[in-house]
Scaffold this active site. Sequence first.
Site, short mmCIF file in Angstrom:
data_model
loop_
_atom_site.label_atom_id
_atom_site.label_comp_id
_atom_site.label_asym_id
_atom_site.label_seq_id
_atom_site.Cartn_x
_atom_site.Cartn_y
_atom_site.Cartn_z
N PHE A 78 46.85 41.17 49.05
CA PHE A 78 46.66 41.80 47.81
C PHE A 78 48.01 41.46 47.17
O PHE A 78 48.76 41.69 47.37
CB PHE A 78 46.48 43.26 48.06
N GLU A 107 39.36 34.56 34.37
CA GLU A 107 39.98 35.49 35.15
C GLU A 107 40.98 35.22 35.76
O GLU A 107 41.55 34.31 35.90
CB GLU A 107 38.40 35.52 36.11
N ASP A 108 41.62 36.29 36.46
CA ASP A 108 42.85 36.31 37.18
C ASP A 108 42.48 35.80 38.50
O ASP A 108 43.09 34.87 38.90
CB ASP A 108 43.76 37.60 37.20
N LYS A 136 42.08 43.87 32.64
CA LYS A 136 43.19 43.45 31.97
C LYS A 136 44.00 42.60 32.53
O LYS A 136 44.81 41.88 32.20
CB LYS A 136 44.33 44.87 32.15
P1 5GP Z 1 36.21 40.93 42.83
O1 5GP Z 1 34.96 41.50 41.88
O2 5GP Z 1 35.87 39.62 42.67
O3 5GP Z 1 36.41 41.39 44.32
O4 5GP Z 1 37.77 41.16 42.18
C1 5GP Z 1 37.84 40.78 41.00
C2 5GP Z 1 38.65 41.83 40.35
O5 5GP Z 1 39.43 42.57 41.23
C3 5GP Z 1 39.90 40.72 39.77
O6 5GP Z 1 39.80 40.73 38.43
C4 5GP Z 1 41.15 41.72 39.98
O7 5GP Z 1 41.26 42.43 38.86
C5 5GP Z 1 40.81 42.69 41.13
N1 5GP Z 1 41.49 42.19 42.28
C6 5GP Z 1 41.02 41.22 43.16
N2 5GP Z 1 41.94 40.94 44.21
C7 5GP Z 1 43.09 41.57 43.91
C8 5GP Z 1 44.43 41.51 44.29
O8 5GP Z 1 44.73 40.67 45.35
N3 5GP Z 1 45.33 41.80 43.47
C9 5GP Z 1 44.89 42.65 42.41
N4 5GP Z 1 46.00 43.20 41.44
N5 5GP Z 1 43.72 42.80 41.83
C10 5GP Z 1 42.81 41.96 42.64
MG MG Z 2 40.43 41.29 36.84
#
Ligand code: 5GP
Ligand code: MG
Length: 175
Positions: free
Chosen positions: A152, A99-100, A41
């Site tokens: 975070f 992606e966010d 989301k």
């Molecule tokens: P990854 O799989 O690269 O570790 O993380 C990707 C997903 O984790 C992102 O799409 C996001 O939803 C979540 N995520 C990663 N870091 C953060 C952060 O600092 N804050 C938040 N709210 N979500 C994060």
């Molecule tokens: Mg995400």
Amino acid sequence: MGKNLTLLLSAEEIAITTERLAKEIDRDYQNVPLTIVGILKGSFIFIADLVREIQIPLDSIEFIQLSSYKEKIISSGEASLLLDVELKSIQGKHILLVEDIVDTGISTSTALEILKQKKPASIKLCSLLDKPSRRQKDVQIDYLGFSIPDYFVLGYGLDVDQKYRQLAGIYYFKD
Ligand code: 5GP
Ligand code: MG
């Protein structure tokens, strides 16, 4: 807004950067029909702002959803799929995955793998944020908004326990 929230990126800074990314995308996809695939989301606000800055006509806007952060990361180092996109929306199409944030890279590399199995004509990645210090899986970000420290973050679509997504800026908790 909680009192320990510290602003990292203002709504204005995000808007300027989103405009810059849209210009790069416009330049690279002149005369190429582009399909946007958002990862739900967290990227919903970013996608809504980004597509309104993109001037080239878009073929389609699609979404996929992966398991939420660190909840269902299975032992193989992959995220699990909650919502898939139809094969016909991807096969033979030029895809921009949006992606966010790329953190460990596990979610994004899983999403890229899922989409590549559907045989797109091309696939590139746009991410608003990058936390390179925590990378476990190598991911190439073709269009990047901001590289940030290992905070975070929340707001602008990013949540903590489904909350805070509505904030216009991006914040982190100062402890
Ligand atoms: P990854 O799989 O690269 O570790 O993380 C990707 C997903 O984790 C992102 O799409 C996001 O939803 C979540 N995520 C990663 N870091 C953060 C952060 O600092 N804050 C938040 N709210 N979500 C994060
Ligand atoms: Mg995400």
